[in-house]
Structure formats: structure tokens, C-alpha cells
Design a protein around this motif. Structure first.
Motif: not given
Length: 228
Positions: A96-103, A105-120
Motif C-alpha cells: 500500500r505504501g511503496l507500490f501504490i506511491k510509485m505506480l 506516478e504514471t497511472t491513476p490511483f485506482m489502477t495502481a491500487n488494483f495492481i498492488a492488490a493483485f500482487l498482494f
């Protein structure tokens, strides 16, 4: 090491000093209410099956097939809380911290959140794989459990990402995560005449779905209100 390489601080990824106590308490409260509902559902199902149950407080190792370990010494409760706190700090800080923060920077929040959740979710596949290697479940069941774990952990990850977005820090999600990992899965057990925690996965799924819907409704409401 990663924070230094990326020129980020603990505060940058959500570990601000301000709001720590109240945030963790809110997260613990969220976990308490949602799991109270889930425990009630678990007791109701067992009762309808003609198998009344009761609570038992002890420390066990989390297992998809049930753990026979029962530790009641105070030391084990302390160790359980300590190591789960480290684990929760790591998972919230990374996903939630590092991955969403870095993602973000180049993608919308919800996209970053879904990617980080999938990796989780992928991160948690180790649980059914371990059970398969230990001979506790067949291969087909391992595959089904892996898919289910990706979905369940993914839902939890999305929820904690939304909490991070709404509060601007990781504390509420961390508190809720800590309650799930300590009290609901390792300390407070439902025991009946046929065993312990037979419906644990149902308990966790029910609590997390109720919690997810609650957080999602608040997030949508706030988003619409801010958009007005």
C-alpha cells in the motif's frame, strides 16, 4: 534500502507520525466490528448444523487445513503480536505504501491500487503451496485455494488501499490488518465437538466482504461529495 535508492522517506509512503494512535485504533475498531458479525455468522451456521460451539483463547499457527497447536502461555501471545506487527508493517509499507506511491506516478490511483492488490494476492499463494508440499491438500485443491486466495487477499488489498487514499496514511489499514492477522486468525478460536476453526475461511471471507463494502461505500460517497 529501497527508500534510500528511491529518495523516499517513511512519511512519503504513509508512515507519518501524526495520526498514528487514532488511525490504528480506528483500524482495530473496524476489524472488531466486522469480525464480530463474522463470528456471529460462524456460530449460527454451526448451531444450525446441530454442532454448538464456544470461544477459546490460545495462539496457534495459521493453516488452511487447521492447526493442532494450542499455546496458552503469555509469551506466545506476545510473540504472536510482535511478529504479526512486523509482518503487517512490511506488507502495508510495501504493497500500500511503496507500490501504490510509485505506480501512482504514471497511472491513476485506482489502477495502481488494483495492481498492488493483485500482487498482494500473488504474494499469498505461498499458503496453499505450502499445504500442498506438506501433503495437507491435493494438487487440484491447491489450485482452487490459490485462485481463491488471490481473490480474497486482492479484495483486502483494495480495501486497505482505499483507506490509505482516504486518510493519507497507512495507520487505519495497518490496524485493521493487524486485527485480522492476530485476533481473528491466531488467537480467538471457535471450537466445537468436531474440531476448531472448521469455518475459519468462511469467517475471514465474511468479515472482509462486510469490511470491503463498508469502506467502498464511504470512498464512493466521499469521492462524489468532493466532485460536487
Amino acid at each position: 534500502m529501497v527508500l534510500k535508492r528511491t529518495n523516499l522517506t517513511w512519511s512519503d509512503i504513509g508512515f507519518q507520525r501524526n495520526g498514528f494512535a487514532i488511525g490504528v485504533l480506528k483500524g482495530l475498531s473496524l476489524g472488531t466490528v466486522c469480525f464480530a458479525i463474522a463470528y456471529g455468522l460462524e456460530f449460527a451456521i454451526l448451531s444450525l448444523q446441530g454442532n454448538p460451539a464456544h470461544f477459546e483463547l490460545y495462539v496457534s499457527g495459521f493453516s488452511l487445513t487447521g492447526s493442532p497447536i494450542k499455546n496458552t502461555d503469555f509469551l506466545f501471545f506476545g510473540l504472536c503480536l510482535f511478529f504479526n506487527a512486523i509482518n503487517v508493517w512490511m506488507e502495508e509499507g510495501v504493497f500500500r505504501g511503496l507500490f501504490i506511491k510509485m505506480l501512482s506516478e504514471t497511472t491513476p490511483f485506482m489502477t495502481a491500487n488494483f495492481i498492488a492488490a493483485f500482487l498482494f494476492g500473488i504474494w499469498h499463494i505461498v499458503m496453499p503451496i505450502r499445504s500442498y508440499i506438506n501433503g495437507e491438500m491435493p494438487f487440484a485443491e491447491m489450485i482452487l485455494m490459490s485462485i481463491g486466495y488471490v481473490i480474497l487477499a486482492g479484495i483486502m488489498g483494495i480495501k486497505w488501499g482505499l483507506l490509505n487514499r482516504m486518510t493519507g496514511n497507512l495507520w487505519v489499514g495497518l490496524g485493521d490488518h493487524l486485527f485480522n492477522n492476530t485476533v481473528a486468525t491466531n488467537m480467538l478460536h471457535v471450537v466445537s465437538s468436531t474440531g476448531a476453526d472448521e469455518l475459519q475461511i468462511v469467517r475471514i471471507m465474511a468479515a472482509q466482504l462486510v469490511s470491503f463494502i463498508f469502506v467502498l461505500v464511504i470512498y464512493i460517497y466521499r469521492s462524489r461529495k468532493e466532485g460536487e
